[in-house]
Design an enzyme around this catalytic site. Sequence first.
Site, mmCIF file in Angstrom:
data_model
loop_
_atom_site.group_PDB
_atom_site.id
_atom_site.type_symbol
_atom_site.label_atom_id
_atom_site.label_comp_id
_atom_site.label_asym_id
_atom_site.label_seq_id
_atom_site.Cartn_x
_atom_site.Cartn_y
_atom_site.Cartn_z
ATOM 1 N N LEU A 1 0.818 -1.212 0.000
ATOM 2 C CA LEU A 1 0.000 0.000 0.000
ATOM 3 C C LEU A 1 0.850 1.259 0.000
ATOM 4 O O LEU A 1 0.448 2.285 -0.548
ATOM 5 C CB LEU A 1 -0.941 -0.002 1.208
ATOM 6 C CG LEU A 1 -2.046 -1.052 1.123
ATOM 7 C CD1 LEU A 1 -2.903 -1.025 2.377
ATOM 8 C CD2 LEU A 1 -2.913 -0.811 -0.106
ATOM 9 N N TYR B 1 -1.847 -11.137 15.293
ATOM 10 C CA TYR B 1 -1.726 -9.907 14.527
ATOM 11 C C TYR B 1 -2.885 -8.963 14.846
ATOM 12 O O TYR B 1 -2.690 -7.764 15.144
ATOM 13 C CB TYR B 1 -1.683 -10.241 13.030
ATOM 14 C CG TYR B 1 -1.947 -9.073 12.133
ATOM 15 C CD1 TYR B 1 -1.040 -8.022 12.040
ATOM 16 C CD2 TYR B 1 -3.107 -9.008 11.379
ATOM 17 C CE1 TYR B 1 -1.285 -6.939 11.218
ATOM 18 C CE2 TYR B 1 -3.362 -7.937 10.552
ATOM 19 C CZ TYR B 1 -2.456 -6.899 10.471
ATOM 20 O OH TYR B 1 -2.704 -5.825 9.656
#
Lengths: 280, 280, 280, 280, 280, 280
Positions: free
Chosen positions: C27, C148
Site C-alpha cells: 500500500l 496480529y
Amino acid sequence: MTDQQTPTSAARKPFHRLLLTGAAGNLGVQLRGALGAWADVVRLSDIAPIDALASHEEAASADLADRAAVDAMLDGVDAVVHLGGISIDAPFDDLLEANIRGLYNLYAAAVKHRVKRIVYASSNHVVGFHPVTSVVDVDAPLRPDSLYGVTKCFGEALSRYYFDRFGIETVCLRIGSSFEAPKNRRMLVTFLSFRDFIELVRCSLFTNRVGHAIVYGVSDNPTKWVDNTKASYLGFRPQDSSAQFTHLFEPIAPTAEFDDVAQRFQGGPFAAAAPLEGDA
Amino acid sequence: MTDQQTPTSAARKPFHRLLLTGAAGNLGVQLRGALGAWADVVRLSDIAPIDALASHEEAASADLADRAAVDAMLDGVDAVVHLGGISIDAPFDDLLEANIRGLYNLYAAAVKHRVKRIVYASSNHVVGFHPVTSVVDVDAPLRPDSLYGVTKCFGEALSRYYFDRFGIETVCLRIGSSFEAPKNRRMLVTFLSFRDFIELVRCSLFTNRVGHAIVYGVSDNPTKWVDNTKASYLGFRPQDSSAQFTHLFEPIAPTAEFDDVAQRFQGGPFAAAAPLEGDA
Amino acid sequence: MTDQQTPTSAARKPFHRLLLTGAAGNLGVQLRGALGAWADVVRLSDIAPIDALASHEEAASADLADRAAVDAMLDGVDAVVHLGGISIDAPFDDLLEANIRGLYNLYAAAVKHRVKRIVYASSNHVVGFHPVTSVVDVDAPLRPDSLYGVTKCFGEALSRYYFDRFGIETVCLRIGSSFEAPKNRRMLVTFLSFRDFIELVRCSLFTNRVGHAIVYGVSDNPTKWVDNTKASYLGFRPQDSSAQFTHLFEPIAPTAEFDDVAQRFQGGPFAAAAPLEGDA
Amino acid sequence: MTDQQTPTSAARKPFHRLLLTGAAGNLGVQLRGALGAWADVVRLSDIAPIDALASHEEAASADLADRAAVDAMLDGVDAVVHLGGISIDAPFDDLLEANIRGLYNLYAAAVKHRVKRIVYASSNHVVGFHPVTSVVDVDAPLRPDSLYGVTKCFGEALSRYYFDRFGIETVCLRIGSSFEAPKNRRMLVTFLSFRDFIELVRCSLFTNRVGHAIVYGVSDNPTKWVDNTKASYLGFRPQDSSAQFTHLFEPIAPTAEFDDVAQRFQGGPFAAAAPLEGDA
Amino acid sequence: MTDQQTPTSAARKPFHRLLLTGAAGNLGVQLRGALGAWADVVRLSDIAPIDALASHEEAASADLADRAAVDAMLDGVDAVVHLGGISIDAPFDDLLEANIRGLYNLYAAAVKHRVKRIVYASSNHVVGFHPVTSVVDVDAPLRPDSLYGVTKCFGEALSRYYFDRFGIETVCLRIGSSFEAPKNRRMLVTFLSFRDFIELVRCSLFTNRVGHAIVYGVSDNPTKWVDNTKASYLGFRPQDSSAQFTHLFEPIAPTAEFDDVAQRFQGGPFAAAAPLEGDA
Amino acid sequence: MTDQQTPTSAARKPFHRLLLTGAAGNLGVQLRGALGAWADVVRLSDIAPIDALASHEEAASADLADRAAVDAMLDGVDAVVHLGGISIDAPFDDLLEANIRGLYNLYAAAVKHRVKRIVYASSNHVVGFHPVTSVVDVDAPLRPDSLYGVTKCFGEALSRYYFDRFGIETVCLRIGSSFEAPKNRRMLVTFLSFRDFIELVRCSLFTNRVGHAIVYGVSDNPTKWVDNTKASYLGFRPQDSSAQFTHLFEPIAPTAEFDDVAQRFQGGPFAAAAPLEGDA
C-alpha cells in the site's frame, strides 16, 4: 384534574368472574387458592378433573382444540389466566392442537365475549437458544429451543395481534422453573417460587393498563440470565431467591461437559433434546 | 491460508436439485425461469397444476399438510425456495394447515433429507402494525397485522429453531408488494419489482453462509418503512424503484381519512381488515 | 461570525512534511505518489530499501523498535501515515517489536515533536471473529482473529489514549483486502481498491477535525460486513466496487465446508490459522 | 381491501389554501414559486413586504407575537409552511416574542382552525453542540448551540405536544445552510441546495401521514454529520451535493485553530459566538 | 432430559490445582486464604517471596516475561487467577515485559496445558477516560487513562482471541479500588471490599460457563460509574458498600478545581498523571 | 497522584451562600430546613412571603420575570436550588413569564455572577405522553403532556446550552409527585417522599461534578415508569417507597375507563386536561 378512584364496595371483589385454565396443573393448583380473593366467581378448566369446588368456584373444562367448547368457556368472563395447553416438549401434532389451535380458539372467543385481559403462560423456552453467557431483556430476539418453545412464540405473536387489532391486553409470562425448590443447578438461575409466581399473576391482573406486556417469571436469584427492567411498569418485585437452595448443589469446576449444548444455552436440556418419535 | 475456490466445471450447475414450492403462483411463475440457470434439476410444486415442464424440470406437487407427501417432495433436494402456502389473509383453519402444519412438515423433512438451506417467503405483514411514521429494521419487534401475519411469525420462529438446533440455514424474505407495478399509493413504498425479487432469491441461495437471516424484500423506493442495513451481508442491492410509477398516483393533501387504521399502519388494508367469516 | 478560510498560497502545499512509514510495502507504494500533492516534503520510511527519491521526497528509514531512531524520524513532521509494522500474522515476538513497541515509540515521539495527526493502518482483523452473518459498525466489540489482530487492538487502544491525554488525533483505518483485484470469494466482500484507499487517506488527513476515529476501509462492494455510518463525518465515499470482479468466482451452493471456521467468520483464513511455530 | 386513491380532478390542486410564513425571507422566496402547483390559494405572510402577488396568491402578514392577528392568518388554511420568526441568533427578548410566543400563537390558532399539518423550520442549531467528530440521528439528545437554537428546541417540544394532544402533524426541518452555494468550509457539510429544500417541503406536505417527524435538511454532501435513516418514511432523497463546490475551499492541514470551539462543534460559529448585548 | 449434577465426593475439592499469580500482592494476600477451600492444591507465584506455605500450597514463582518459566508454572493447572504483572502506571518497557509479553506467555502456556479458565485482573483504568458524569456498561468503548490501562486493553483483547480461537474461558475483572477502606473521595465510587473481591473471584471460577466475560469489580457503593447488568450471568452480588466510609470525607461544594482532569474523568489521578521519566 | 481532599474546617460549611427559589412552596418548605446544614447563608426567594427567618437565612424575593431583580438575587451566590416558577399547568402567558423569561433571567445572571451549579426543578411532565406501558430512561425522547411540560422542556434545553457554552452545571430533577402521601393510584407510581426529595437535592449539590444531568425524582416504588440507571453517577438511592400506601387504593380490575387518556399516559390528568381559558 383528579384521578382519585372511588373505593369499590367491600361486598364486591375486583373481578366478577376469572377463568383459570390448566387449573389442575402444577401451577394451576398453586394459583387457585389466590384467585378467590380477587373474583366473585372463579371458573376452573383443565383436561384433568378438577377436585372439590369451593362455593365461589365453578368448573368449565374444555378441550382447547374444541372451538365451540372454548367459546362457551369464555362466556361471562372478565379476564383469563391461561395456564392450559401443553407445557413440555411433545409431538408437534399434539402441540398444534393444544397450543396453536387452542390458543386461537381462546382469543377468538375473547373477542366475541369482550374479555379485557389475558394472562398467558409463555415460557423462557422462547429464548432458550440464547447462550448462558448472555442476559436477555424482554425485547431480545426470539430463539426458541424446542417445538414447544416455537408454539409459545406463536402465542406471543398471536396475542400481540389481538392487542393491536382488538385491544385485548395480554401479559406474556415467560415462566422459568416454578417448583417447591430447584431440582438441579440450572434451576438455581431459572427458579420462580410459588409465592413469586402468584405475585406475578397479581401484578398482571391489577396493573391498570398493561398493553401487550412480556415479562420473565423468575425470582430474585443470585445469577440472572434475564432482565425485566423494561417490564418494571408491571410492578413485579420478587420476594424470594434460590440462594437458600444453593447448598443443595455443590460447586463444580468447569469441565469438558460444559461444551454440551445443555450447558451452553439458557434452555438447558430442552436445547439438547433429541427429536421426539416422529418429529424432528 | 488461501480460500481460493476452484471453479466448478462448466458442465455442472451450482445446485443439483432445487425445489420451488408455490411454483404456479404470482411469484413462482416469475422465479421459475431463473432457477434453471442455478440447478441441474428444478423440482416444481404447487396445489395448482404446473404447466409444461422444461427438460430440467420435474413436478412433485404435494399438499403441504400431508406429511408423507412433503417428505417425499424433499427427497434428493439440496435447497428449497418455499413460496408455497397461503399468502393472503384467510380463515385460521386454512392458514393452520398450509402455513403452520405445512411448514413444520417441510422442516421435519428437511432434517431427514439433509437439506442445507431454505429460502422462506415470510412477509412484511409480520411487522404490519408498526406505524407508517416509523422505520423498522430486521430486529424490530414483531407486530403482525393479521392472522396471516401471525402464521409468518410462526414460520420465522420455527426456522430459527431449525437453524439453532439442526443447522438448517434459512433466509426469511419479508416480501412487500411484488407485482408488475404498484396498484395503489401504499405500494409505492412496499413495491418489489420482479427483477429485484429474483435477485433477492439469488443472493439468498448463493451467499456462502446466511445463518438465520431476515431481510425485507423491497425495491429502492423513494419512501422507506424498512431498513436492511443489518442484512447487508446478503449482498442484496435492489436495481429498481417505484419512482417511475409515482405519476400514477396524484399527490393528495392529508385528510381525515388518514386517521384510518389502513393509513396509519404499515400493513395497510391488512391491519384494518374485518375478521373473516368464522374468525376474529 | 464567519469561518471563511483564506485560501493558502498556491506556492505552498497544505502540509509541510508528511511521514509515510511502510513506504515500500504493497500500500505504501500506491500511496507514495499521492502524497506529493499534499506536502512540500514527503519523508519515506521502510525496513526495505526505498527506491529512487523524487525531489520532494526524503528517506528516513528506522527500525520501529528503535526508540531513538523513531524519535529522529518524527522530527519536523506535521502528520504521519503509519503503514509500517507487520501486516500479516507472525510470531508474537516479532509482532511485539514491530506493532507494539514500535507503535509506542511512534506515539511517544509524536508527543515530543508535536505531531498533530496520525493515520494508522489498523485492520479488519480486529473484528475478524465476528460471524459473516453479521454486520459490524465502528463501535462493535473487538473480536481479533489472530495475534496480529490483537496487536492492532493494542494500537487502537494506544492511539485512543494519546488522543484523550495529549490531543493527538488518529484515524484508525480498518483496512480490508487492498490489491489490484480480489484474490478469492471472501475478498469480494473485503476489497478496497487502491483508488479508494488513497481517497480514504486523503479524507483522514484533510478532514478539519477527526478526534480519534475508526473507519472500515472497504470499497462499495455488493456484500457488506461492515457499516461506516458513524464514521461518515470523515467524508469517505468509495468510488469502486468488487462487482466488476464477481465473474471471476463462480457461484457455488452451500456445502459442508461452510462449517469451516474460515467460512464462518469475517476474518476468514486468519480465524482458522494454525498457531505459528513456537506460538499458540 | 383496496386503498386505491381516486385521482383528484385536474381542476383542483391537492391543497385548497397553504399558508407560507417568512415568505419574504431567503428560503421563503425560493419556496413561493413551488407552492402554486400544490394549492389553489397560497397565503403569504412576512414582516417584510411581500412583492407582487400572483393571481393564486394572497397576502396576510401578521406579527407572530400578535395572537389575534395570527389567529386571523390561519383562518381557512389547510396546512402551514412556517419559515417565519427569527432565524439567526438575536437578543433573547426578540427571540422570545418571535419564536416562542409567536409559535404558541400559531399552534393555538391551528387547533382552533383545524389545521392538519405544519411544516416547521427548526434548525441544525438544536444539535450544534454535538462535536464534528460524531454523527447525530434524529433521536440524538438536544444540544443547542445558541439561544436561537434553544428556541428551536422549544418549537420541537411544543409541536410534539400539539401532535400528542390535538393530532396536529408537524415535520420539524432541521435546516442546515441553504444558500446558492456554500460560503465556507463548514457549509460543505451543512449545505442544502434550494432544489433539495423545496423537495423536502414537498415530501413534508404530501407524505400521507407524518406524525411528529424530525428530519435534517441537508443535501447529499460528501461529509455527513447527520443521519436521516429513521426519517426515511418521509421519502426525502436529496438530488444535490456540495461536492461541486469543494474546489472553492482549498484543503488545509489540521492546525492549532482547530481547537477553537467553532471548529470542534457542528454548530460552528454559533457555538463560539460571544453573548449579544445584554444577553449571556 | 435432566441436568442434575452428581455431587462431587466430599473428599475432593472442585479444582485439583489452582494457580494464583501475584500471590504476594495486596489482593493476592487476601485471596490466598480462600483458595484452599476450592482446590486440593494451590500453586502460588509472585516475584516477591511467598511466605510460609500451608500443606495444600506450593510455590512456583516465575518471571512472567520468561516463556519457559511460565510454561512450567502452568503445568498441571486447572485454572488460573492471574493477579500478576504490574498494577500501577510504570515505564512502558516494564509494562511491556510484565503485562504484554507476560500475558502472552501465560495464554500460550494455557493452550499447551489445556487450562480451561483464567480469571484475569483487568482494571477500571481501561475506561478511565470516560467522564465521571457517565455510567459505562461492560460494552462501553475502551478509553484507557494510562499506558497501564492500555496494557489491560491488550489483555482483554488477547484473552478474547484465546477464547474465540482456543476455547479458553476468561473473566476480565475490571477491579476498582480494593483496599481496607477508601483512601479518598474518588474511591467512595470505585471501592471494592476484600470480601466482595473474593466473592467476585468465586463467581468467576464456579459459574458453569463464562465464555469471555467482562465485569466491573466494585462494591454496592452509593454512587456508580459502572453498570454490570450485562454481566449478571456471573452471579456477582456485592455485599458491601462504601457508604460506611462516607463520613471520612466531608462533603464539599463544587469548585474550580473540579475542572482538573483528575476530577473530570473516572480514572482520576491516572488520567491526569504526567508522563513518567522517558515516557510520554 | 493523590486526590485526597483536605477536610474543610469545622467552622465553615461546604457552601457559603445557597439560593433557594420557590422557598414558600410545597417543596421549598420541606427543603428549607436542610439547607442550613450545607451553607453559611441561605438566601430565600418566593413571590409569596417568606416566614420567620433564621439567623443563617436572608430573604431576597424577586419576580422571576424582572431581569434586574433576578440579577440582584444571584449576587454572591455559590449555587441555586431553583424551585420557583409555575409548577402546574397555567395560561401560556403566565408560564411564559415565570418559566421561560424567568429562567433565562436566572441563567443570564448566573453567568454574570459566576454561579457554578443550579439544581433545576424540571418535571416528569416533560415525558408525560409516554404510555404507562413503557419505561423511560433519562435519554427518552421528550413527550410533554401540557404547556407546563413544554416550558420544562425549554428549561432543560436552556440549561444544556448554558452548560455547553458557559460551563454552568445543572441537575434537572424530573420530580414526580412529592407530597406526604400519594393522593391517588397514579401517585403510587410517581411518589417521591419528602425525605427522598431532600436526599436528591443533596446528591445534586454535593456530587463533585454533575455536568448537565437529568434524573427522575421518584422513590423506590413497586411500579416504575422511569429508569435512572444512566444517572446513577449522582448517587441518588431512594430510601422510601409508596408500598406503605398501597392499601389506601383498593385494587381494581381493568375497565373501559382505562382507555381514557388520563389512564393511558404517564402524565395522567395532565395529558387529558382540557385547554385552559384562552389557551389551546
